[in-house]
Design an enzyme around this catalytic site. Structure first.
Site, PDB file in Angstrom:
ATOM      1  N   ASP A 126       6.917  -6.693   3.944  1.00 50.58           N
ATOM      2  CA  ASP A 126       6.050  -5.671   3.352  1.00 50.58           C
ATOM      3  C   ASP A 126       5.507  -6.215   2.036  1.00 50.58           C
ATOM      4  O   ASP A 126       6.180  -6.996   1.356  1.00 50.58           O
ATOM      5  CB  ASP A 126       6.829  -4.380   3.099  1.00 50.58           C
ATOM      6  CG  ASP A 126       7.080  -3.573   4.365  1.00 50.58           C
ATOM      7  OD1 ASP A 126       6.327  -3.735   5.341  1.00 50.58           O
ATOM      8  OD2 ASP A 126       8.023  -2.773   4.367  1.00 50.58           O
ATOM      9  N   ASP A 156       1.751  -1.185   9.364  1.00 53.43           N
ATOM     10  CA  ASP A 156       1.942   0.242   9.092  1.00 53.43           C
ATOM     11  C   ASP A 156       0.603   0.958   8.945  1.00 53.43           C
ATOM     12  O   ASP A 156       0.419   2.070   9.448  1.00 53.43           O
ATOM     13  CB  ASP A 156       2.766   0.439   7.807  1.00 53.43           C
ATOM     14  CG  ASP A 156       4.143  -0.185   7.878  1.00 53.43           C
ATOM     15  OD1 ASP A 156       4.737  -0.202   8.975  1.00 53.43           O
ATOM     16  OD2 ASP A 156       4.634  -0.653   6.831  1.00 53.43           O
TER      17      ASP A 156
END
Length: 182
Positions: A126, A156
């Site tokens: 991330d 995401d």
């Protein structure tokens, strides 16, 4: 040709997957773990973290089952596009974004392991960090405190774009049936 039937689906899935994996590769190659680069100070940073949970750090320390969930979702969506009927363009976009995101995080889960609290888990990379965004969290069932929004990645984003596309189509009125006797 099965690829022609739902071609937007396959194109969006491929582009989403490439963007996700390329950006993760660039972050891993150019950042140390936990390193942060403020692009817009206190608003938007690139911050390299490993996430053992699902999207937006849900089910943190979720374990191996998340890798199999990503695989099952990916195979189900590919089967829908390959064997199912022709999807509407917005459905193709929605399912394509979801597939690209599921594959992107799924690839991470199959090939990235990390140690969290002495336990080996699967992790995703991330890096999209918005420190300006805070959300309320209930602490000890007594009071609420503001917590930073979780760091996330393009997979995401694509999964959420896909959900938005599918929500849009679900709220549109259906066209009347061709044999309707009104």
């Amino acid at each position: 040709m099965p690829f022609r039937k739902n071609r937007y689906f396959w194109v969006i899935a491929a582009v989403s997957l490439i963007v996700d994996q390329l950006t993760k590769y660039l972050v891993v190659q150019n950042f140390a773990l936990s390193e942060s680069l403020p692009l817009i100070p206190d608003i938007f940073h690139l911050t390299y973290v490993l996430n053992s949970g699902a999207a937006f750090s849900l089910f943190e320390q979720g374990g191996v089952w998340l890798r199999w969930l990503s695989l099952a979702v990916s195979l189900g969506l590919m089967g829908l596009a390959w064997f199912g009927s022709r999807l509407k363009p917005i459905e193709q976009l929605g399912y394509g974004f979801i597939l690209g995101g599921a594959l992107g995080n799924g690839i991470d889960r199959f090939f990235n392991d990390c140690i969290v609290n002495g336990k080996e888990l699967t992790c995703v990379v991330d890096f999209l960090d918005f420190p300006i965004v805070k959300f309320p969290v209930l602490v000890n069932f007594r009071h609420i405190q503001l917590a930073p929004f979780p760091v996330f990645n393009f997979a995401d984003v694509f999964i959420n774009l896909g959900i938005i596309c599918l929500l849009i189509i679900s709220f549109r009125p259906s066209p009347p049936a061709a044999n309707s006797n009104r």
